[in-house]
Design an enzyme around this catalytic site. Structure first.
Site, PDB file in Angstrom:
ATOM      1  N   SER A  22       0.839  -1.214   0.000  1.00  0.00           N
ATOM      2  CA  SER A  22       0.000   0.000   0.000  1.00  0.00           C
ATOM      3  C   SER A  22       0.869   1.258   0.000  1.00  0.00           C
ATOM      4  CB  SER A  22      -0.881   0.025   1.250  1.00  0.00           C
ATOM      5  OG  SER A  22      -1.869  -0.958   1.164  1.00  0.00           O
ATOM      6  N   ARG A  26       1.502   4.347  -3.094  1.00  0.00           N
ATOM      7  CA  ARG A  26       1.435   5.802  -2.815  1.00  0.00           C
ATOM      8  C   ARG A  26       2.753   6.486  -3.136  1.00  0.00           C
ATOM      9  NH1 ARG A  26      -2.528   2.519  -0.642  1.00  0.00           N
ATOM     10  NH2 ARG A  26      -4.230   3.657   0.313  1.00  0.00           N
ATOM     11  N   ARG A 121     -14.877  -6.522 -10.005  1.00  0.00           N
ATOM     12  CA  ARG A 121     -14.808  -5.863  -8.683  1.00  0.00           C
ATOM     13  C   ARG A 121     -15.517  -4.506  -8.705  1.00  0.00           C
ATOM     14  NH1 ARG A 121      -9.120  -6.374  -5.978  1.00  0.00           N
ATOM     15  NH2 ARG A 121     -10.361  -5.696  -4.200  1.00  0.00           N
ATOM     16  N   SER A 166     -12.966   2.477   3.502  1.00  0.00           N
ATOM     17  CA  SER A 166     -12.105   2.012   2.414  1.00  0.00           C
ATOM     18  C   SER A 166     -11.033   3.041   2.106  1.00  0.00           C
ATOM     19  CB  SER A 166     -12.936   1.742   1.156  1.00  0.00           C
ATOM     20  OG  SER A 166     -12.078   1.677   0.036  1.00  0.00           O
ATOM     21  N   GLN A 168      -8.985   2.875  -0.302  1.00  0.00           N
ATOM     22  CA  GLN A 168      -8.888   3.111  -1.746  1.00  0.00           C
ATOM     23  C   GLN A 168      -9.861   4.204  -2.161  1.00  0.00           C
ATOM     24  OE1 GLN A 168      -9.369  -0.739  -3.587  1.00  0.00           O
ATOM     25  NE2 GLN A 168      -7.455  -1.498  -2.734  1.00  0.00           N
ATOM     26  N   ASP A 314      -6.823  -7.260   5.486  1.00  0.00           N
ATOM     27  CA  ASP A 314      -6.058  -8.179   4.640  1.00  0.00           C
ATOM     28  C   ASP A 314      -5.486  -9.363   5.427  1.00  0.00           C
ATOM     29  OD1 ASP A 314      -6.629  -6.617   2.446  1.00  0.00           O
ATOM     30  OD2 ASP A 314      -4.758  -5.486   2.541  1.00  0.00           O
ATOM     31  N   LYS A 341     -12.980  -8.828  -2.324  1.00  0.00           N
ATOM     32  CA  LYS A 341     -11.516  -8.742  -2.512  1.00  0.00           C
ATOM     33  C   LYS A 341     -11.158  -9.537  -3.787  1.00  0.00           C
ATOM     34  CE  LYS A 341     -10.768  -6.065   0.906  1.00  0.00           C
ATOM     35  NZ  LYS A 341     -10.399  -4.682   0.623  1.00  0.00           N
ATOM     36  N   ARG A 345     -13.270 -13.944  -0.105  1.00  0.00           N
ATOM     37  CA  ARG A 345     -12.362 -14.607   0.844  1.00  0.00           C
ATOM     38  C   ARG A 345     -13.093 -15.303   1.985  1.00  0.00           C
ATOM     39  NH1 ARG A 345      -7.641  -9.991   0.850  1.00  0.00           N
ATOM     40  NH2 ARG A 345      -6.662 -10.709  -1.085  1.00  0.00           N
ATOM     41  N   ARG A 387      -3.713 -14.001  -0.948  1.00  0.00           N
ATOM     42  CA  ARG A 387      -3.772 -14.135   0.523  1.00  0.00           C
ATOM     43  C   ARG A 387      -4.439 -15.444   0.947  1.00  0.00           C
ATOM     44  NH1 ARG A 387      -1.330  -9.472   1.630  1.00  0.00           N
ATOM     45  NH2 ARG A 387      -2.082  -7.600   0.586  1.00  0.00           N
TER      46      ARG A 387
HETATM   47  C1  S3P Z   1      -5.672  -0.990   0.251  1.00  0.00           C
HETATM   48  C2  S3P Z   1      -6.837  -0.887   0.956  1.00  0.00           C
HETATM   49  C3  S3P Z   1      -7.692  -2.025   1.314  1.00  0.00           C
HETATM   50  C4  S3P Z   1      -6.926  -3.342   1.208  1.00  0.00           C
HETATM   51  C5  S3P Z   1      -6.145  -3.445  -0.056  1.00  0.00           C
HETATM   52  C6  S3P Z   1      -5.149  -2.307  -0.170  1.00  0.00           C
HETATM   53  C7  S3P Z   1      -4.924   0.228  -0.075  1.00  0.00           C
HETATM   54  O1  S3P Z   1      -8.815  -2.070   0.456  1.00  0.00           O
HETATM   55  O2  S3P Z   1      -7.811  -4.433   1.324  1.00  0.00           O
HETATM   56  O3  S3P Z   1      -5.429  -4.663  -0.092  1.00  0.00           O
HETATM   57  O4  S3P Z   1      -3.728   0.138  -0.382  1.00  0.00           O
HETATM   58  O5  S3P Z   1      -5.526   1.310  -0.021  1.00  0.00           O
HETATM   59  P1  S3P Z   1     -10.095  -1.130   0.738  1.00  0.00           P
HETATM   60  O6  S3P Z   1      -9.616   0.231   0.853  1.00  0.00           O
HETATM   61  O7  S3P Z   1     -11.011  -1.289  -0.414  1.00  0.00           O
HETATM   62  O8  S3P Z   1     -10.681  -1.695   2.001  1.00  0.00           O
END
Ligand code: S3P
Length: 428
Positions: A22, A26, A121, A166, A168, A314, A341, A345, A387
């Site tokens: 993650s 970024r 997704r 979330s 993301q 995760d 995911k 999962r 995972r």
């Molecule tokens: C992530 C946020 C999570 C996580 C993903 C990576 C990220 O998802 O499950 O593996 O890097 O921002 P969500 O933000 O959709 O929960």
């Protein structure tokens, strides 16, 4: 690809895991939007991060390796050029969703596509807020699925109350907000991982965090900074679980991210009775890190409430494995997001653990697992999910009898060297 796993007695040794996925996404993104060269140490070899880097290269950003450092030659907020073709992000949900927020601010049209897995997704969660910001963004199938077609360049600030926690979604909105005139705010039910806000601030953006809300002021230029990526706690969690479950184990993991919005696994393990020590705490740029020592310990079932879930989202597959071999019942509430995911999962882990003899019940968004004394080796499936594959590998190590797991190529998404590191630590 398949792998045969024989049970082992214990795991022992010192290890490092690849850089946090993650944080790496970024670093590449923010580095590309900053002015000047951002030097990144510890970027992992992972398919997902490679897709993010490739997307920015296709928008004219020079990203190169020089003596164990990745250099991103950032060109500022408006330095990206229109890509010649649709940007292909493979199976990376993080790349697709966050990139959409960045592309919302660009003065060119673009399309993001991915593989068949990502094409199922949900994307409405970013399409809706970005549309509220005035961005023209189109998805397929009633606005839910990739590819995403984006006409960027004119972004209005908003205050957005997200119903799901979330990172993301939050990040997509914050990046789009960076391109607006005014302040954009995201309010979450529970704070999701905060790497974006930490790193944007570190690069000079005007970001404010207050409780469950984060706001960003549009227009501030980002300045290149050096970034060192700590080890990924999600990757480390497989070894934490294996060391906890296998009698006589002792491992030390170096330089692991312990960001509180990510490190719920440490709390969960301690509450279950695991023997965990966090030592040598330090700050690597905008992120905290430490060494983590784990020794074998007996564990017991606990109840994990939904507020805790974003910080272990995760790690849930491997927590299911731990629960399967812990005394009593473990209940985990509010895990519905696991269904969207890389695979569902809840189903993939239920399928694998049931085959190994576990009582694994699902009621609405809650999972209940009754711990048993020993798992039996079985034929297991990853469902193409990295995972699920690694969590089931931990279960297989702690089982009685051999197992095989199908679909091990999935691990290249986050942790291609997983089995190499694991087998170096295992003593039969
Ligand atoms: C992530 C946020 C999570 C996580 C993903 C990576 C990220 O998802 O499950 O593996 O890097 O921002 P969500 O933000 O959709 O929960």
């Amino acid at each position: 690809m398949n792998i045969k796993i024989k049970p082992v007695k214990k795991i022992v040794g010192e290890l490092s895991v690849p850089g946090d996925k993650s944080i790496s996404h970024r670093a590449l993104m923010i580095g590309a939007l900053a002015l000047g060269p951002t030097k990144i140490k510890g970027l992992p070899e992972s398919d997902d991060c490679n897709h993010t880097a490739k997307a920015f290269r296709e928008m004219g950003i020079d990203i190169r390796e020089e003596s164990n450092t990745t250099i991103v030659e950032g060109k500022g907020l408006h330095g990206l050029k229109k890509p010649a073709d649709p940007l292909y992000v493979g199976n990376s949900g993080t790349s697709m969703r966050i990139l959409a927020g960045i592309l919302a601010g660009q003065r060119f049209d673009s399309t993001i596509t991915g593989d068949t897995g990502i094409s199922a997704r949900p994307m409405k969660r970013i399409v809706e807020p970005l549309s509220m910001m005035g961005v023209k963004i189109r998805a397929q199938g009633d606005g839910e699925y990739p590819p995403l077609a984006i006409s960027g360049g004119s972004v209005k600030p908003i205050t957005y109350k997200n119903l799901i926690a979330s990172a993301q979604v939050k990040s997509a909105i914050l990046f789009a907000g960076l391109y607006s005139k005014g302040t954009t705010k995201v309010i979450e039910p529970v704070r999701s991982r905060d790497h974006t806000e930490r790193m944007l601030k570190y690069f000079g953006a005007k970001v404010k965090i207050s409780g469950q809300s984060v706001s960003i002021k549009g227009g501030s230029e980002l300045r290149a900074r050096a970034v060192e990526i700590p080890g990924d706690i999600s990757s480390a969690s497989f070894f934490m679980a294996a060391a906890t479950l296998l009698k006589g184990s002792r491992i030390k993991m170096l330089n692991i991210s312990i960001n509180p919005t990510r490190a719920g696994i440490l709390k969960v393990l301690s509450r279950m009775g695991a023997d965990i020590e966090v030592v040598n705490k330090k700050k690597l740029g905008s992120e905290p890190a430490a060494d983590i020592i784990v020794r074998y310990s007996k564990t017991h079932g606990i109840t994990i409430t939904k507020e805790m879930v974003p910080s272990i989202i995760d790690e849930l597959p491997v927590i299911f494995v731990l629960a399967s071999l812990s005394k009593g019942v473990t209940t985990i509430e509010g895990v519905g997001e696991l269904r969207v995911k890389e695979t569902d999962r809840i189903r993939s882990m239920q399928d694998g653990l049931k085959a190994m003899g576990v009582v694994f019940r699902v009621k609405g968004d809650s999972v209940m697992i009754e711990g048993i004394r020993s798992l039996k080796g079985a034929s297991l499936q990853s469902f193409g999910d990295h995972r699920t594959c690694m969590a089931l590998a931990v279960a297989a190590l702690a089982a009685e009898g051999d197992s095989d797991i199908e679909g091990t190529e999935s691990i290249s998404k986050s942790f291609p060297s997983f089995f190499d590191i694991l087998f170096k630590l295992t003593l039969t």
